[in-house]
Each structure stands twice: as structure tokens, then as C-alpha cells.
Enzyme design. Structure first.
Site, PDB file in Angstrom:
ATOM      1  N   GLU A  49       0.629  -1.307   0.273  1.00  0.00           N
ATOM      2  CA  GLU A  49      -0.187   0.377   0.166  1.00  0.00           C
ATOM      3  C   GLU A  49       0.661   1.660   0.174  1.00  0.00           C
ATOM      4  OE1 GLU A  49      -3.442   1.887   2.501  1.00  0.00           O
ATOM      5  OE2 GLU A  49      -2.971  -0.047   3.732  1.00  0.00           O
ATOM      6  N   ASP A  60      -5.214  10.007   8.710  1.00  0.00           N
ATOM      7  CA  ASP A  60      -3.615   9.216   9.340  1.00  0.00           C
ATOM      8  C   ASP A  60      -3.554  10.101  10.492  1.00  0.00           C
ATOM      9  OD1 ASP A  60      -3.221   6.924   7.229  1.00  0.00           O
ATOM     10  OD2 ASP A  60      -2.674   9.762   5.810  1.00  0.00           O
TER      11      ASP A  60
END
Length: 265
Positions: A49, A60
Site C-alpha cells: 500500500e 492518518d
């Protein structure tokens, strides 16, 4: 067949679990990113990824936010990442999934983005800030030859939306283990994680992966019979930083985790 499907079918035929890792493109440089991906491929990773740096990565946590900012400050952008992918594909065929935000896709040009993904060997995309109901503009181009899969991102509270999110989905389903952002601890996993994963797996026609907050095999071990593999991101970024991006340390971590997921029978 798409590289993701090829890898997932191969794993299924062997009765093995998938190990997927996240790395930020351009950390510490794009040249180093190629070496880091190849080292993981050699160590047995199943899918990479690849995070496309963005100024406001809302899904995130602090570690990947900092990695994204550093990569941006190093001059990393989507054009350079596509060039990096062309270089990578000369001698590395590990499945690669872009994790990126929709602003990047939209600014690049949606059709042009999909076509360039196909040209450069990008196998899938994850767009955490793109709701299913607003994805029609992107989906319009996903039938183009060689287009990447749009991988479904499923949350513990997706509930009745899960069948919709999985309808006609290909590649694998990315199940978030906890509410919030990446990099949380395993003790913050959703309290009904097992039931949630079982519900997704009952509906899904594609492999089910678990991500967010996983550092070591022990974090995913309680759920290993309820998923087809797992995803590690923040912890690997930390390992790379702590070891000054040692390729040996990266290989050791990936190969060790892969063995733990698939002990010799």
C-alpha cells in the site's frame, strides 16, 4: 488478471494469509522507496500500500502525517510517483495499491489519473475521503483497460452499508479495526471486532483484510480466523526511521510477520 487478484488466488490455493504493508512514497526519497518496496517483495510481502503524500491526510495519525509532510518537503508529488512506478515495474511485479486523497485524483484529472495508473502498473486505489455515494465520477472510468480496483474501506459502524460497499468490489476489502486514525494501539480496537469482521466476511465475495493499529502478529492473532490477512503501516514507518531505513531490518520484519501469519503445517 489484476496482480491483486492473482496474489489473492495464489494465497487461497495454498491456504495462506496475506501480509500487506504501507509505506509513504518519497520517504526518505523516491529512489529509496523503490529499494524499500523491492526489499519487502524479496521478504514475501503480498501487497504494497503506497501512500501518496497529501497536506491534510485526515485518516492518518501523527506518524504517517509526519512522513507525508517530509515526503512533500522532499519534492514528492503524484507525477514523480507515477515515474517511480514505471521504474519499479521494470523488474518488480508485487501488487501496488495507492492510498491517496480525492483532491489529488481530482486535481490530476480523473480520467487521466485512471489511465496513468493503468499505464504505470498501479493495481488498486484506496480513497478514504471519498464516500461511496460520491464516487460515481471515478467509477465511470474504472472499466477502462488495466484500470485499478477501487478497494472498499469498511468501518466498524458501516452496518447496513456493508452490502452496498461490497457490491461488485474486487481485490480485497479493507476493514478498519478501530474508530479514528492510523497508528492507534491494539487495546483501542473496536470492542465488537470479531462480530464486525464476521459480518463483513459473510457478505464479502473478496478477501477481507484487517488494518489500523497492528504492530506485531499478537495484535491480529485473536482475529486471524476471521480475516484473510492484515495490514501494517505506522509500525513499519517507525521501524524504518529507527533503523535509518535499513533494508535488512525491513526484510526481517516482513519475513518474520509473514511466517507468523503462516506457520509451517
Amino acid at each position: 488478471m489484476n496482480r491483486i487478484e492473482e496474489r489473492m488466488n495464489a494465497l487461497k490455493s495454498k491456504g495462506e494469509k496475506a501480509f500487506i504493508t504501507y509505506v509513504t512514497a518519497g520517504l526518505p526519497s523516491l529512489k529509496d522507496t523503490i529499494s524499500i518496496i523491492k526489499a519487502q517483495d524479496e521478504a514475501g510481502v503480498d501487497v504494497i500500500e503506497l501512500g501518496v503524500p497529501f497536506s491534510d491526510p485526515i485518516a492518518d495519525g501523527p506518524v504517517i502525517q509526519a512522513a507525508s509532510l517530509e515526503a512533500i518537503n522532499n519534492g514528492t508529488n503524484i507525477d514523480k510517483i507515477f515515474e517511480m512506478m514505471k521504474e519499479l515495474r521494470k523488474d518488480c511485479q508485487v501488487p501496488v495499491v495507492f492510498m491517496l486523497y480525492y483532491n489529488t485524483v481530482n486535481h490530476f484529472g480523473i480520467k487521466r489519473f485512471v489511465e496513468t495508473c493503468a499505464e504505470c502498473g498501479v493495481d488498486g486505489i484506496i480513497v478514504p475521503d471519498l464516500p461511496y455515494e460520491e464516487s460515481f465520477e471515478l467509477r465511470e472510468f474504472l472499466d477502462l483497460p488495466g484500470a485499478p480496483f477501487l478497494l472498499p474501506l469498511i468501518a466498524p459502524i458501516s452496518g447496513d452499508r456493508i452490502p452496498m460497499l461490497l457490491e461488485n468490489a474486487r481485490g480485497f476489502a479493507y476493514c478498519i479495526s478501530s474508530m479514528g486514525v492510523t497508528g492507534q494501539d491494539a487495546n483501542e480496537f473496536y470492542k465488537n471486532t470479531t462480530a464486525y469482521l464476521d459480518n463483513v466476511r459473510k457478505i464479502s465475495q473478496i478477501p477481507v483484510m484487517m488494518g489500523f493499529g497492528i504492530k506485531e502478529f499478537k495484535d491480529v492473532e485473536p482475529y486471524i480466523d476471521h480475516v484473510d490477512g492484515c495490514i501494517v503501516g505506522t509500525h513499519l514507518i517507525n521501524i524504518m526511521r529507527e533503523t535509518n531505513y535499513s533494508l535488512d531490518a525491513i526484510r526481517d520484519y516482513v519475513s518474520g510477520f509473514k511466517r507468523a501469519l503462516n506457520p509451517a503445517k
